[in-house]
Design an enzyme around this catalytic site. Structure first.
Site: not given
Length: 412
Positions: A284, A301, A328
């Site tokens: 993560d 992005d 993510e």
């Protein structure tokens, strides 16, 4: 087949055909020479046979004419005789007969043969330079000698065979220097190379036409193969594009959740059959919501792309997978034990940290970092893959609540 491959194969094919043409031409030249020397050998043997017939009969009497005068080198009491009708005859021995036949053959076919020796009695029988070399070879024990060489400005296939003294020969060759079995001299047979070249030129034209046809057929086959391959490539490219849309995440170009589900089912079954450990890392990006809120979704992005590109560099084995799990989060599945997966997780953490990608809103660092949860199981019939996922997710929870930018192992 790419255009460069088509060009390369075409060049290789033409080289192969060219080499075949070259070697067949060379082989035909050798075959032509072999025919010429065999023909010369047959001439020699035929002449020797006629000489033997003459010698066995003690010579042949023929009428004396302007062209056929008595042989001054033949010293025999009955060399010249007169018949009861008053006709004058002279004896023709094998040597004189050979010389007369040689003149007739050269006028008829252009083929030369010449009786000679290193110590000729008749000046006309004197050996030329090539014949001297051949005679020296014959005196050393060889029975014949052959070579392609020139007489004047014309090329000839030249052959010389040895003349061995036999008992009938001693009627003419008398004295202590002559004995049966000695090499007295030789007969050279010279065949114009032009006679063989005419045959070779016809053969060369046939070879040229046949190899041009073969080259054209091969190039046509390559062209058809190239065209068929191009059509297949277009279909495969189209199919691959559909597969990429179905199984790749369009943002990071990593395998997506759909591919991840199919992959882990397959790997879990395989590990269950062979009883080897399967490991997982849940990843993560730390404080990614704050990153998006502060820098915007476009930069968010771009951050995901850069992290994905960095992580992907460490995966080369077909049995390992890194996929975008969602948002993510990333997921790693690998066929390795707990020690190996911990080492890999630490490498991934350090690689992302080393990117030095600015993260103004991070509470632990000024750069983008990741937290990682690691778990390992040896699949068995009573264990589901979901258990491994839950363990890795629990370890990730521990990593995030223990300060982030760290690796935690499931310790349940």
């Amino acid at each position: 087949m790419k255009a460069t491959s088509f060009l390369l194969f075409s060049i290789l094919w033409l080289m192969l055909v060219g080499l075949s043409f070259y070697y067949q031409v060379e082989d035909d030249k050798k075959y032509g020479q072999k025919i010429a020397y065999k023909q010369a050998e047959m001439f020699f043997q035929h002449i020797v046979l006629m000489r033997q017939w003459n010698a066995d009969h003690g010579g042949v009497y023929v009428p004396v004419t302007e062209q056929n005068q008595p042989n001054p080198y033949l010293r025999m009491p009955d060399r010249d005789v007169t018949t009861s009708e008053g006709r004058k005859l002279t004896l023709v021995n094998p040597a004189l007969m050979t010389r007369q036949l040689a003149e007739m053959e050269e006028n008829h076919s252009g083929i030369r043969f010449h009786i000679t020796s290193l110590k000729p009695l008749r000046p006309e029988n004197k050996a030329d330079d090539w014949e001297i070399k051949a005679l020296q070879t014959l005196h050393q024990g060889r029975k014949s000698y052959e070579e392609l060489t020139n007489i004047g400005d014309q090329s000839y296939f030249r052959y010389m065979g040895a003349l061995i003294l036999e008992s009938p020969c001693l009627k003419c060759h008398t004295g202590p220097d002559f004995k049966v079995g000695d090499v007295r001299g030789g007969i050279s047979v010279s065949i114009p190379s032009s006679s063989i070249n005419d045959f070779l030129s016809v053969r060369l034209e046939w070879l040229k036409q046949s190899h041009l046809l073969i080259a054209a057929i091969g190039l046509m086959a390559l062209l058809i193969a190239y065209w068929a391959q191009e059509r297949l490539n277009k279909r495969l490219t189209k199919a691959r594009s559909h597969l990429q849309l179905a199984y790749l995440d369009s943002l990071t170009l990593l395998p997506n959740r759909r591919y991840y589900d199919a992959f882990v089912r397959r790997e879990w079954k395989r590990a269950t059959r062979h009883h080897y450990p399967l490991s997982m890392i849940m990843i993560d990006i730390d404080f990614f919501k704050a990153y998006n809120d502060n820098l915007g979704h476009v930069e968010g992005d771009q951050c995901l792309r850069q992290v994905a590109r960095t992580l992907r560099r460490y995966f080369r084995r077909s049995g390992d997978l890194i996929a975008r799990y969602g948002g993510e989060e990333f997921c790693v599945v690998a066929a390795c034990d707990s020690l190996q997966i911990m080492q890999l997780a630490e490498i991934l953490r350090m690689a992302v940290e080393s990117m030095k990608l600015p993260h103004p809103e991070s509470k632990i660092s000024q750069y983008v970092t990741i937290s990682l949860g690691v778990a390992t199981l040896i699949p068995r019939e009573n264990i589901e893959f979901g258990d491994l996922l839950l363990h890795a997710d629990r370890a990730l929870y521990d990593a995030k609540h223990s300060g982030r930018n760290r690796v935690e192992k499931y310790r349940g």
